[in-house]
Design an enzyme around this catalytic site. Structure first.
Site, short mmCIF file in Angstrom:
data_model
loop_
_atom_site.label_atom_id
_atom_site.label_comp_id
_atom_site.label_asym_id
_atom_site.label_seq_id
_atom_site.Cartn_x
_atom_site.Cartn_y
_atom_site.Cartn_z
N ARG A 86 0.83 -1.21 0.00
CA ARG A 86 0.00 0.00 0.00
C ARG A 86 0.87 1.25 0.00
O ARG A 86 1.86 1.34 0.72
CB ARG A 86 -0.93 0.01 1.23
CG ARG A 86 -1.85 -1.20 1.28
CD ARG A 86 -2.82 -1.15 2.43
NE ARG A 86 -3.61 -2.39 2.49
CZ ARG A 86 -4.59 -2.61 3.36
NH1 ARG A 86 -4.91 -1.68 4.25
NH2 ARG A 86 -5.24 -3.76 3.35
N ARG A 101 3.20 1.67 10.49
CA ARG A 101 2.57 1.98 9.20
C ARG A 101 3.63 1.82 8.12
O ARG A 101 4.59 2.59 8.07
CB ARG A 101 2.00 3.41 9.20
CG ARG A 101 1.22 3.76 7.94
CD ARG A 101 0.67 5.17 8.02
NE ARG A 101 -0.34 5.30 9.05
CZ ARG A 101 -1.64 4.99 8.90
NH1 ARG A 101 -2.06 4.51 7.74
NH2 ARG A 101 -2.49 5.16 9.88
N GLU A 173 -5.61 -0.89 14.92
CA GLU A 173 -6.48 -1.79 14.15
C GLU A 173 -5.68 -2.99 13.62
O GLU A 173 -4.64 -2.83 13.00
CB GLU A 173 -7.09 -1.04 12.97
CG GLU A 173 -8.02 -1.90 12.12
CD GLU A 173 -8.46 -1.22 10.84
OE1 GLU A 173 -8.75 -1.94 9.86
OE2 GLU A 173 -8.49 0.02 10.80
N SER A 176 -10.46 -5.83 10.09
CA SER A 176 -11.72 -5.20 9.72
C SER A 176 -12.55 -6.26 9.02
O SER A 176 -12.10 -6.87 8.04
CB SER A 176 -11.48 -4.00 8.78
OG SER A 176 -12.70 -3.34 8.50
N ARG A 215 1.05 -5.05 13.40
CA ARG A 215 0.54 -4.44 14.64
C ARG A 215 0.29 -5.47 15.72
O ARG A 215 0.33 -5.15 16.91
CB ARG A 215 -0.71 -3.62 14.33
CG ARG A 215 -0.38 -2.38 13.49
CD ARG A 215 -1.61 -1.59 13.13
NE ARG A 215 -1.23 -0.38 12.38
CZ ARG A 215 -2.11 0.50 11.93
NH1 ARG A 215 -3.41 0.31 12.13
NH2 ARG A 215 -1.69 1.56 11.27
#
Length: 247
Positions: A86, A101, A173, A176, A215
């Site tokens: 990403r 990140r 997070e 999801s 994470r």
């Protein structure tokens, strides 16, 4: 972590594992809903018009494109591990440093193809299976239901799972879980037939991280660090690591 999560999902949660390509066509990216909206967040090879996957959801969605499935085949529960690429465009600062990140990270993805009337049950399954990973790792976590403004373009209902990172004192997070109804199925022409003489209908598709790294690694390091600086390995991972702590 990856090996353990794949073993858990395939042996106890009833998923079938797939090994997927990391480069996909424009059609595949469009069917999953990544294109055209997120073209500026993905890595693109212009010469061959191929896209690096930002999530295994993208290639899994196209596994049954233009197919008519039998109702006896549903639900189809799939799981896959891929790196996720990403183009993170966050402003400079502490959130862009380290492993919090990054432009490439590993993720285990769960994915369901279901009958429309059973897609809500499918979302509950995804969430329960993702929570089971958190529970077995013995890490603090919470579940958030997203408001309408926070939903992705193809999602009708989503839950986020966040793990507590004690060092930075933040909820991060790690999953999801979303129900996309027939949004992706219509793009990919993925249908099922409920009976021999019945007209084909669109399936519902659902996806959820089970879980995303790194994470989870942050949560393990920050919640399991001892006074002497060592880090305890979660009990479920010790058969995989071969040791109980990092000195």
């Amino acid at each position: 972590l990856i090996s353990w999560m794949l073993d858990l999902h395939t042996s106890e949660h009833d998923y079938t594992e797939f090994y997927l390509p990391y480069l996909v066509s424009r059609e595949t990216a469009t069917i999953s809903g990544q294109l055209p909206k997120f073209d500026d967040t993905m890595y693109h090879d212009k010469e061959d018009d191929l896209w690096l996957v930002p999530t295994a959801e993208m290639p899994i969605t196209s596994l049954h494109k233009h197919e008519i499935l039998s109702v006896s085949e549903l639900p189809l529960n799939y799981v896959a591990h891929t790196p996720s690429f990403r183009r993170e465009k966050a402003a400079a600062g502490r959130d862009t440093r380290g492993i919090k990140r990054v432009h490439q990270f590993e993720k285990v993805e769960m994915y369901l193809f279901t009958e429309p009337e059973k897609s809500n049950d499918g979302l509950n399954k995804l969430l329960a299976d993702a929570e089971d990973v958190c529970t077995r790792l013995e890490l603090p976590y919470r579940v958030l239901r997203l408001c309408a403004g926070g939903l992705g373009a193809g999602s009708t209902k989503s839950f986020d799972i966040e793990m507590w990172a004690a060092g930075c004192r933040e909820w991060l997070e790690v999953s999801s879980c979303s129900n996309c109804l027939d949004f992706q199925a219509r793009r990919g022409n993925i249908r099922y037939r409920s009976g021999a003489k019945m007209r084909p209908e669109f399936v519902h598709t659902l996806n959820g991280s089970g879980l995303a790294l790194p994470r989870v690694i942050i949560a393990i390091l920050e919640n399991n660090q001892q006074a002497d600086g060592s880090v305890l390995i979660p009990k479920v991972l010790r058969p995989y690591t071969g040791f109980d702590y990092i000195g």
